[in-house]
Each structure stands twice: as structure tokens, then as C-alpha cells.
Write an enzyme that holds these catalytic residues in place. Structure first.
Site, PDB file in Angstrom:
ATOM      1  N   HIS A  29     -30.439 -25.911  -1.386  1.00  0.00           N
ATOM      2  CA  HIS A  29     -30.027 -27.305  -1.562  1.00  0.00           C
ATOM      3  C   HIS A  29     -28.579 -27.394  -2.013  1.00  0.00           C
ATOM      4  O   HIS A  29     -27.823 -28.272  -1.569  1.00  0.00           O
ATOM      5  CB  HIS A  29     -30.954 -27.985  -2.572  1.00  0.00           C
ATOM      6  CG  HIS A  29     -30.614 -29.408  -2.833  1.00  0.00           C
ATOM      7  ND1 HIS A  29     -30.252 -29.866  -4.081  1.00  0.00           N
ATOM      8  CD2 HIS A  29     -30.553 -30.491  -2.008  1.00  0.00           C
ATOM      9  CE1 HIS A  29     -30.004 -31.162  -4.014  1.00  0.00           C
ATOM     10  NE2 HIS A  29     -30.168 -31.565  -2.780  1.00  0.00           N
ATOM     11  N   GLU A  32     -26.404 -26.976   0.954  1.00  0.00           N
ATOM     12  CA  GLU A  32     -26.355 -28.192   1.773  1.00  0.00           C
ATOM     13  C   GLU A  32     -25.240 -29.125   1.285  1.00  0.00           C
ATOM     14  O   GLU A  32     -24.507 -29.710   2.075  1.00  0.00           O
ATOM     15  CB  GLU A  32     -27.702 -28.907   1.704  1.00  0.00           C
ATOM     16  CG  GLU A  32     -27.729 -30.239   2.437  1.00  0.00           C
ATOM     17  CD  GLU A  32     -28.609 -31.255   1.751  1.00  0.00           C
ATOM     18  OE1 GLU A  32     -28.119 -32.373   1.472  1.00  0.00           O
ATOM     19  OE2 GLU A  32     -29.789 -30.959   1.497  1.00  0.00           O
ATOM     20  N   HIS A  33     -25.097 -29.267  -0.028  1.00  0.00           N
ATOM     21  CA  HIS A  33     -24.026 -30.092  -0.589  1.00  0.00           C
ATOM     22  C   HIS A  33     -22.655 -29.474  -0.302  1.00  0.00           C
ATOM     23  O   HIS A  33     -21.699 -30.178   0.061  1.00  0.00           O
ATOM     24  CB  HIS A  33     -24.206 -30.224  -2.103  1.00  0.00           C
ATOM     25  CG  HIS A  33     -25.227 -31.229  -2.516  1.00  0.00           C
ATOM     26  ND1 HIS A  33     -24.914 -32.334  -3.281  1.00  0.00           N
ATOM     27  CD2 HIS A  33     -26.561 -31.311  -2.276  1.00  0.00           C
ATOM     28  CE1 HIS A  33     -26.009 -33.044  -3.508  1.00  0.00           C
ATOM     29  NE2 HIS A  33     -27.028 -32.436  -2.907  1.00  0.00           N
TER      30      HIS A  33
END
Length: 430
Positions: A29, A32-33
């Protein structure tokens, strides 16, 4: 999809939070950022402006087994968007200062999720049923894990997972197949990866200098990557389903309830029977649960069936939100309706109604380019047949009433789990 002026394109990575260890939790995650924070040729503001300029929808999603970077744009903007996405995925700088700033943003995002009782409920259910397995962890990990996650850990994750054959490019919309392939060729060359033929053969630089990249297309496959092989590098161990009860007490008005058992994995042969059963039991306003729990007794505003499916397992659940005083009655009634479906074969009329509902939703859903893109990618990654809408409808129509009852009974016989989020209440599994 002839006649559309738009296109949805996504770059998919066959890796998710399931592929992390306890020490690397949150890397998927976090990454992803970070891919929106700059490449060798574009900074974060340039990337944001390029997406906004199209007037479309651009974002990314992280799931337990997949990550996707996507954009819906005009076909005329597709060459630029394709180049942008390929550059982001292959040439992210992962700058350490950007990393530290984004750490705070992700902690705020997790705090927002912790304030959402629904998010907490589904995370609690997974934690309960999957125990110590990596599927038990929230996709974004916990705030404490993010606070200590190292920059080098995320870089290692990037270099070990954003590589062939885990990568798939899928697109659906108004552009032709040949046009999309040409755009991918141009984007790969612009990103310094060589031509598509070079990259597939390993003659190009590759992603992170690591061999060929698979490009899924509207014809359903990649030139040198066998369909369904994208998960081959994932060392995944099937979890054991854990029964039990958990309750997170929160000072809120409603009690969230999620009652369930082990479901079916992605691509299971019985998935069409499963869909019919889910819809009949709790898939709409005419479903048995909605009519019994809400319309006839007024015990809850929301009640429906939910399911998650992974490569080797899945979960089936009945969700409801009600007052603490009504909770036990709702749970008992849900199990009663589940048992009735297992014991009494539904009528042909009821089955025909559900088949009509599912057929309509399938066809309507496939009119969305985003849904088509998603379906292409998942078919490629999980090795599922890419069936036509009429084939899908025929598969649904082939389901019998006896099949539905057998499926309900099969699930009902499995160990059950119950997750609760909300005010204190005495609720037990029937």
C-alpha cells in the site's frame, strides 16, 4: 468497445498485502502511494497535472492479492496516459524525503479507516478467520507498522514484485487493439525499456533490469507469458479457516454484524451456483434476508450477503447493521433463512427471477469500460476463461434449484465465525 470516446487502461501487479511478511507489512500500500511521487522525468506535481488534465478518473487500488494503477480518459489522451502509467510503474524514484512525508499521509488514512465501523468490521472478520496468516492483516497494515516501516523495505518490495511475469497491462474502450499495442510500444520505449518485442524477449532493459514484462491485451493473453502464470512467483500458503467470535466495542449507535464461513476461491467451478445462492439469500431488495429481516420484522436497515475470493480460499458472509437489542434476533433469523434455503429447494419461479437479475446485472456491468478492463486483467492473472456475455448468462441459466440448496447446505455445514463492531451486546453463534 466500438463507439466509445473513452478508454480505461490499467497496469496490474499480481502482488498484494498477502505477499508481505509481518516485517514488511504495509509495503504494498505504501508503494501504491509512492508511485505518484515522481519518476526520473516527472515530478509529483507533473504527474498529478497530467492525470487531472484529462478530466477523467485516475487512481490506484491495493488489495490482498493485486495492485492496480489505472486511468479512464478520452481515447485522444490515451497515448500520454499510457506513457505516464508505464513510467510510474517502471521508473519510480521512491525518494526518501517523499517517503517520510507520505508516511504521515498513510497514517492519517489508516486513522480515517479506523473511524469507519464498516472497515473495522471487515478487518476484524479477516483477522478472526485467518488467524496468523497474512490474509488476516489489513491491506494497509497498522499505524504502528507504518511508523517503523523502512524506506529500504519498500524499495526491496518494489524490486522484487514489480517484475515479470507479475505485470499485466489491460485496456478496454474506444481504441482498437492495434492502437493500444502501438501505444504500449511507444510507452515502453519512452520509459527506456526497449520495444515490446525486446522487453518480452529479455533483450531490452526490462523493469528494474529484470527480464521480460507481460502485456495483457484485449485478445486475452501476453506474447511470452502463459495465461495464469502471473502468480507463479508468489509463495502463497493456503490458510485454515478459524471459527469463533470477536467483538470490538465502539461508542456508536448501531452494531455491525458479520456472520460467515469459508467460501469459494477465485475461479471455482461452482462459482455460478455460488452467485445465484448469494443473490437469492441476500443480494437485493427481493432477497430472502432483506424481506425477512427488514421488510417483515423491521430488525435492521441493511442486511445482505458478502463474499471475498482469493486464489486458494474465500469467505462467505451475512452482513447486517442493527441496534444491540436486535442483534441476537438478526443472527438467529439469518441462520434460519440460510438453513431454510439448504433444506427446502427453491421454486422454479424464484430461481428464474434470480437468474434474470444476475443476467441483467452482468450485461449492464459489461457496458462499463472500467469493468471490462478489470475483467480482462483478472482473467489474465488468475488464468480464467474469458467468456462472452452470452456464455456467462448460459452458465447462470444452467444452475438448478437443487444446486442452490446443495450449495447453501455445503456452506452451512462449515465452521462459522461472527465479528461484531459497536456497542456492547450479548450475541452468540446459533
Amino acid at each position: 468497445m466500438p463507439g466509445l470516446a473513452s478508454e480505461t487502461i490499467g497496469i496490474w501487479v499480481a502482488a498484494g498485502s498477502r505477499d508481505e511478511s509481518a516485517e514488511t507489512a504495509g509495503s504494498t500500500h505504501f508503494l501504491e502511494h509512492m508511485l505518484f511521487k515522481g519518476t526520473g522525468s516527472r515530478d509529483a506535481k507533473t504527474i498529478a497535472a497530467a492525470f487531472d488534465r484529462t478530466g477523467g478518473d485516475s487512481n490506484a487500488i491495493t488489495a490482498k492479492e493485486l495492485t492496480c494503477y489505472y486511468s479512464r480518459c478520452l481515447v485522444t489522451d490515451l497515448p500520454n496516459i499510457t506513457g505516464l502509467l508505464v513510467d510510474m510503474v517502471s521508473n519510480s524514484q521512491l525518494d526518501v524525503e517523499e517517503f517520510e512525508r507520505e508516511r504521515g499521509v498513510i497514517i492519517e488514512e489508516l486513522a480515517m479507516s479506523a473511524d469507519d465501523p464498516g472497515d473495522v468490521l471487515f478487518d476484524d472478520f479477516d483477522s478472526l478467520v485467518f488467524g496468523s496468516h497474512s490474509l488476516a492483516r489489513p491491506v494497509g497494515a497498522t499505524k504502528d507498522q507504518i511508523r517503523v516501516l523502512g524506506h529500504h523495505t519498500v524499495i526491496d518490495h518494489y524490486q522484487s514484485t514489480y517484475i515479470p511475469p507479475r505485470l499485466v497491462i489491460a485496456a478496454a474502450g474506444g481504441a482498437t487493439h492495434e492502437e493500444v499495442l502501438a501505444m504500449v510500444d511507444d510507452a515502453l520505449a519512452e520509459a527506456g525499456l526497449g520495444s515490446r518485442a525486446d522487453v518480452w524477449s529479455g533483450a531490452g532493459n526490462g523493469v528494474h533490469g529484470a527480464g521480460p514484462v507481460g502485456t495483457g491485451d484485449s485478445n486475452g493473453g501476453a506474447a511470452s507469458v502463459a495465461k495464469g502464470s502471473h502468480l507463479a512467483g508468489a509463495a502463497r500458503v493456503r490458510p485454515d479457516f478459524q471459527a469463533g467470535v470477536s467483538h470490538t466495542v465502539k461508542d456508536i449507535e448501531q452494531l455491525g454484524i458479520l456472520l460467515g464461513c469459508e467460501g469459494l476461491p477465485e475461479g471455482d467451478d461452482d462459482r455460478f451456483i455460488y452467485s445465484v445462492m448469494l443473490t437469492m439469500l441476500g443480494g437485493g431488495m427481493s432477497s430472502r434476508l432483506f424481506q425477512s429481516v427488514r421488510e417483515e420484522r423491521g430488525l435492521a436497515y441493511a442486511v445482505n450477503c458478502v463474499a471475498s475470493q482469493f486464489t486458494d480460499t474465500g469467505t462467505f458472509g451475512i452482513y447486517a447493521g442493527c441496534t444491540a437489542e436486535n442483534a441476537q434476533a438478526v443472527v438467529d433469523l439469518a441462520v434460519s433463512e440460510w438453513d431454510r434455503l439448504a433444506q427446502e429447494t427453491p421454486s422454479q419461479f424464484e430461481l428464474d427471477e434470480i437468474v434474470s437479475q444476475l443476467s441483467g446485472s452482468m450485461v449492464l456491468g459489461l457496458e462499463s469500460s472500467a469493468a471490462r478492463m478489470n475483467r480482462l486483467a483478472r482473467s489474465e492473472i488468475f488464468g480464467l476463461p474469458l467468456e462472452s456475455p452470452m456464455d456467462l448468462i448460459e452458465r447462470v441459466r444452467s444452475v438448478t434449484a437443487e444446486d442452490v440448496s446443495e450449495m447453501a447446505g455445503r456452506l452451512l455445514s462449515r465452521p462459522k465465525a461472527l465479528a461484531l463492531v459497536g456497542p456492547a451486546a450479548e450475541v452468540e453463534l446459533p
